[in-house]
Design a protein around this motif. Sequence first.
Motif, PDB file in Angstrom:
ATOM      1  N   PRO A   1       6.803   9.109   8.462  1.00 30.69           N
ATOM      2  CA  PRO A   1       6.259   7.862   9.001  1.00 30.69           C
ATOM      3  C   PRO A   1       5.773   6.920   7.900  1.00 30.69           C
ATOM      4  CG  PRO A   1       5.454   9.731  10.262  1.00 30.69           C
ATOM      5  CD  PRO A   1       6.177  10.298   9.076  1.00 30.69           C
ATOM      6  N   HIS A   2       6.255   5.684   7.941  1.00 28.68           N
ATOM      7  CA  HIS A   2       5.835   4.690   6.963  1.00 28.68           C
ATOM      8  C   HIS A   2       6.125   3.294   7.502  1.00 28.68           C
ATOM      9  CE1 HIS A   2      10.143   5.218   6.125  1.00 28.68           C
ATOM     10  NE2 HIS A   2      10.130   3.967   5.669  1.00 28.68           N
ATOM     11  N   PRO A   3       5.330   2.298   7.101  1.00 30.02           N
ATOM     12  CA  PRO A   3       5.570   0.931   7.554  1.00 30.02           C
ATOM     13  C   PRO A   3       6.867   0.402   6.951  1.00 30.02           C
ATOM     14  CG  PRO A   3       3.358   1.185   6.629  1.00 30.02           C
ATOM     15  CD  PRO A   3       4.141   2.394   6.247  1.00 30.02           C
ATOM     16  N   THR A   4       7.677  -0.247   7.767  1.00 24.57           N
ATOM     17  CA  THR A   4       8.958  -0.749   7.275  1.00 24.57           C
ATOM     18  C   THR A   4       8.774  -1.835   6.220  1.00 24.57           C
ATOM     19  OG1 THR A   4       9.039  -2.303   9.141  1.00 24.57           O
ATOM     20  CG2 THR A   4      10.171  -0.188   9.407  1.00 24.57           C
ATOM     21  N   ASN A   5       7.622  -2.522   6.222  1.00 27.31           N
ATOM     22  CA  ASN A   5       7.371  -3.578   5.233  1.00 27.31           C
ATOM     23  C   ASN A   5       6.558  -3.092   4.039  1.00 27.31           C
ATOM     24  OD1 ASN A   5       4.859  -3.274   6.383  1.00 27.31           O
ATOM     25  ND2 ASN A   5       4.569  -5.430   6.929  1.00 27.31           N
ATOM     26  N   GLY A   6       6.296  -1.789   3.953  1.00 26.00           N
ATOM     27  CA  GLY A   6       5.522  -1.244   2.841  1.00 26.00           C
ATOM     28  C   GLY A   6       4.031  -1.424   2.980  1.00 26.00           C
ATOM     29  N   LEU A   7       3.570  -2.102   4.025  1.00 26.15           N
ATOM     30  CA  LEU A   7       2.170  -2.404   4.301  1.00 26.15           C
ATOM     31  C   LEU A   7       1.537  -3.268   3.198  1.00 26.15           C
ATOM     32  CD1 LEU A   7       0.147  -1.877   6.606  1.00 26.15           C
ATOM     33  CD2 LEU A   7      -0.880  -0.129   5.160  1.00 26.15           C
ATOM     34  N   PRO A   8       1.882  -4.568   3.150  1.00 18.90           N
ATOM     35  CA  PRO A   8       1.213  -5.472   2.205  1.00 18.90           C
ATOM     36  C   PRO A   8      -0.236  -5.707   2.626  1.00 18.90           C
ATOM     37  CG  PRO A   8       2.722  -6.695   3.626  1.00 18.90           C
ATOM     38  CD  PRO A   8       2.925  -5.245   3.935  1.00 18.90           C
ATOM     39  N   VAL A   9      -1.170  -5.473   1.704  1.00 22.28           N
ATOM     40  CA  VAL A   9      -2.603  -5.625   2.000  1.00 22.28           C
ATOM     41  C   VAL A   9      -3.282  -6.446   0.910  1.00 22.28           C
ATOM     42  CG1 VAL A   9      -2.732  -3.442   3.262  1.00 22.28           C
ATOM     43  CG2 VAL A   9      -3.226  -3.472   0.802  1.00 22.28           C
TER      44      VAL A   9
ATOM     45  N   SER B   1       0.465  10.947   1.694  1.00 19.17           N
ATOM     46  CA  SER B   1       0.669   9.510   1.518  1.00 19.17           C
ATOM     47  C   SER B   1       0.911   8.834   2.860  1.00 19.17           C
ATOM     48  CB  SER B   1       1.860   9.251   0.586  1.00 19.17           C
ATOM     49  OG  SER B   1       1.636   9.810  -0.683  1.00 19.17           O
ATOM     50  N   SER B   2       1.693   9.472   3.715  1.00 20.65           N
ATOM     51  CA  SER B   2       1.969   8.924   5.037  1.00 20.65           C
ATOM     52  C   SER B   2       0.692   8.840   5.866  1.00 20.65           C
ATOM     53  CB  SER B   2       3.012   9.790   5.751  1.00 20.65           C
ATOM     54  OG  SER B   2       3.200   9.363   7.084  1.00 20.65           O
ATOM     55  N   ALA B   3      -0.092   9.907   5.888  1.00 21.20           N
ATOM     56  CA  ALA B   3      -1.314   9.921   6.691  1.00 21.20           C
ATOM     57  C   ALA B   3      -2.314   8.874   6.213  1.00 21.20           C
ATOM     58  CB  ALA B   3      -1.943  11.312   6.642  1.00 21.20           C
ATOM     59  N   LEU B   4      -2.478   8.729   4.900  1.00 22.44           N
ATOM     60  CA  LEU B   4      -3.415   7.741   4.377  1.00 22.44           C
ATOM     61  C   LEU B   4      -2.939   6.322   4.650  1.00 22.44           C
ATOM     62  CD1 LEU B   4      -4.523   9.379   1.009  1.00 22.44           C
ATOM     63  CD2 LEU B   4      -5.987   8.817   2.964  1.00 22.44           C
ATOM     64  N   THR B   5      -1.638   6.096   4.616  1.00 21.86           N
ATOM     65  CA  THR B   5      -1.111   4.771   4.942  1.00 21.86           C
ATOM     66  C   THR B   5      -1.440   4.407   6.381  1.00 21.86           C
ATOM     67  OG1 THR B   5       0.682   5.008   3.343  1.00 21.86           O
ATOM     68  CG2 THR B   5       0.973   3.353   5.054  1.00 21.86           C
ATOM     69  N   THR B   6      -1.249   5.343   7.298  1.00 16.19           N
ATOM     70  CA  THR B   6      -1.584   5.087   8.699  1.00 16.19           C
ATOM     71  C   THR B   6      -3.074   4.814   8.859  1.00 16.19           C
ATOM     72  OG1 THR B   6       0.207   6.559   9.391  1.00 16.19           O
ATOM     73  CG2 THR B   6      -1.433   5.984  11.049  1.00 16.19           C
TER      74      THR B   6
ATOM     75  N   PHE C   1       0.805  -1.209   0.000  1.00 16.74           N
ATOM     76  CA  PHE C   1       0.000   0.000   0.000  1.00 16.74           C
ATOM     77  C   PHE C   1       0.847   1.272   0.000  1.00 16.74           C
ATOM     78  CE2 PHE C   1      -2.502   3.442   1.752  1.00 16.74           C
ATOM     79  CZ  PHE C   1      -3.673   3.337   1.018  1.00 16.74           C
ATOM     80  N   PHE C   2       1.919   1.321   0.803  1.00 12.90           N
ATOM     81  CA  PHE C   2       2.658   2.573   0.923  1.00 12.90           C
ATOM     82  C   PHE C   2       3.290   3.013  -0.400  1.00 12.90           C
ATOM     83  CE2 PHE C   2       6.546   4.990   2.252  1.00 12.90           C
ATOM     84  CZ  PHE C   2       5.873   6.140   2.636  1.00 12.90           C
ATOM     85  N   PRO C   3       4.047   2.159  -1.090  1.00 18.14           N
ATOM     86  CA  PRO C   3       4.560   2.624  -2.393  1.00 18.14           C
ATOM     87  C   PRO C   3       3.451   2.912  -3.391  1.00 18.14           C
ATOM     88  CG  PRO C   3       5.177   0.326  -1.979  1.00 18.14           C
ATOM     89  CD  PRO C   3       4.605   0.848  -0.723  1.00 18.14           C
ATOM     90  N   ALA C   4       2.330   2.171  -3.300  1.00 18.33           N
ATOM     91  CA  ALA C   4       1.226   2.422  -4.228  1.00 18.33           C
ATOM     92  C   ALA C   4       0.582   3.777  -3.976  1.00 18.33           C
ATOM     93  CB  ALA C   4       0.183   1.307  -4.114  1.00 18.33           C
TER      94      ALA C   4
ATOM     95  N   THR D   1       2.751  -4.552  12.514  1.00 21.57           N
ATOM     96  CA  THR D   1       3.305  -3.581  11.575  1.00 21.57           C
ATOM     97  C   THR D   1       4.164  -2.575  12.329  1.00 21.57           C
ATOM     98  OG1 THR D   1       1.394  -3.813  10.122  1.00 21.57           O
ATOM     99  CG2 THR D   1       2.767  -1.859   9.821  1.00 21.57           C
ATOM    100  N   ARG D   2       5.405  -2.448  11.902  1.00 16.42           N
ATOM    101  CA  ARG D   2       6.327  -1.512  12.549  1.00 16.42           C
ATOM    102  C   ARG D   2       6.487  -0.280  11.668  1.00 16.42           C
ATOM    103  NH1 ARG D   2      11.999  -0.855  12.242  1.00 16.42           N
ATOM    104  NH2 ARG D   2      12.872   0.180  14.084  1.00 16.42           N
ATOM    105  N   PHE D   3       6.366   0.891  12.281  1.00 17.92           N
ATOM    106  CA  PHE D   3       6.502   2.144  11.543  1.00 17.92           C
ATOM    107  C   PHE D   3       7.876   2.750  11.788  1.00 17.92           C
ATOM    108  CE2 PHE D   3       2.041   1.696  11.080  1.00 17.92           C
ATOM    109  CZ  PHE D   3       1.641   2.531  10.047  1.00 17.92           C
ATOM    110  N   GLN D   4       8.456   3.273  10.725  1.00 21.39           N
ATOM    111  CA  GLN D   4       9.693   4.051  10.810  1.00 21.39           C
ATOM    112  C   GLN D   4       9.343   5.519  10.650  1.00 21.39           C
ATOM    113  OE1 GLN D   4      13.041   2.595   8.489  1.00 21.39           O
ATOM    114  NE2 GLN D   4      13.609   4.687   7.949  1.00 21.39           N
ATOM    115  N   MET D   5       9.927   6.374  11.458  1.00 24.49           N
ATOM    116  CA  MET D   5       9.534   7.781  11.471  1.00 24.49           C
ATOM    117  C   MET D   5      10.261   8.644  10.459  1.00 24.49           C
ATOM    118  SD  MET D   5       8.859   9.065  15.361  1.00 24.49           S
ATOM    119  CE  MET D   5       8.952  10.754  14.770  1.00 24.49           C
ATOM    120  N   VAL D   6      11.457   8.255  10.050  1.00 24.92           N
ATOM    121  CA  VAL D   6      12.244   9.133   9.180  1.00 24.92           C
ATOM    122  C   VAL D   6      12.407   8.495   7.809  1.00 24.92           C
ATOM    123  CG1 VAL D   6      13.498  10.270  11.045  1.00 24.92           C
ATOM    124  CG2 VAL D   6      14.371   8.127  10.164  1.00 24.92           C
ATOM    125  N   PRO D   7      12.400   9.302   6.726  1.00 24.86           N
ATOM    126  CA  PRO D   7      12.167  10.755   6.746  1.00 24.86           C
ATOM    127  C   PRO D   7      10.699  11.144   6.914  1.00 24.86           C
ATOM    128  CG  PRO D   7      12.447  10.002   4.511  1.00 24.86           C
ATOM    129  CD  PRO D   7      12.685   8.800   5.383  1.00 24.86           C
TER     130      PRO D   7
END
Length: 465
Positions: free
Chosen positions: A451-459, A282-287, A164-167, A443-449
Amino acid sequence: MTTASTRRRVLRETPLSSAVSLPALPLRRVDGLPGDGGRHQIRDTVAQLRDMHGFLQSRRERFGPNFAHGYFGFVEFSVGEPELVREILLDRGTHFSSRMGWDFSIGELFEGGLMLRDFDDHRAQRNIMQAAFRPASMRGYLDIIQPIVDRTLSRWACERRLLFFPAIKALGLEVASELLLGESLDAEVGRRVSHAFVDLVNAAVAIVRRPIPPMRYWKGMRGRAFLDRYFESQIEERRRGRGTDLLSQLCRAADEAGDRLSDEELVQHIIFLLFAAHDTTSSALTTAVWAMAEHPEWQRRLRNEVRAVGSRFVDYDRLDELVETDWVLKEALRLEPPGAFMMRRTVREVQLGPYSLPKNLSISPVSRITHYLPEWWTAPRRFDPERFSAERAEHKRHPGVYFPFGGGAHACLGVHLASMQAKAFLHQFLRRFEVTLETARPTRFQMVPMPHPTNGLPVRLRPIR
């Protein structure tokens, strides 16, 4: 009509502008504040890059909501106490420079962006730019956004599974392109703009702050140079035309005195707006999507709401009816605020509450601290959108307790545009799909640069008939 160059000369000569003529770098050690005064630079920096949230919460539990620590070789005074947050953001005494606060991390990379301007200069630039964010313009932006979302979701329907995140970042870039420029980027230019922008954002957290090939900061500066050239080539045509895109409107925008933005200023602002319209949304919608996948009852509630509000596209005049959608987005921004630090630097010695602050101290209201204070938020680690309901309104308990988009003079100029874009996406997304997480692992989030899931959020996406 006052020219942009004349305006800049006048602003440079004002006392406020001379007040921010600070040393090139912030302080490296400070005593007398809670925390360790920056004595453990390497340890603190590595800990923050590895787990920013864990670092901040452990320090808060040890020292309270305000504490000094090391960060990339300097002292950072992180402030989470709501009353002090409010005092810094309002800055009625013009004690805190945003430009100098951000200078070390993004000063070269996003030079001239609105966040990197101060006091009279910032006010003058913002007054001109506000013309591009009036309701009539916002209606036109929504007309641009919704067909792009519709086309993208039609492609997603064929995939069923996606990261989801890269998409959503790819969708964000396409939206930002048409919104800002009024045109889709062709494949090659789009690829180069995307790569340049990723390099630019990643360079903000580079440890080596020199443009040495092939290191991260060098890639970021090279990306900035490409974006400068590309946007410079767009300006003259937009200034002469009648386009409704954001760049065209900024090219024609003027304040009450007739002041307009120069070509250089336009390029600086459009690059920063691309960042704000692309990465932060993109970050907010991913969360938000992650949280709804974890809490399917909220998917059902929002799906019922968007069905009641409209058909395929939502009308601009009905956006305010997406009440619970707004709660979910606000809660996503509380949990994972895209702008966790509101960087400032003191322009003179100042008393902030009980603290005597020296000149040239890096100081930052940190939403990652404030948004998790148990004395202000009920069970702050829990996803609970109803905390934003009119009955509970936890975000209104104090004017400094919730600030995902900053506050005061530097409150985000595009906050309503970001909210509109996020609601327009969720309106279509929830009408078309039921979303679940691909993996049961946390799901683990990385804050920098950002906030985004470290695994890209597979859904997994299940189309709704």
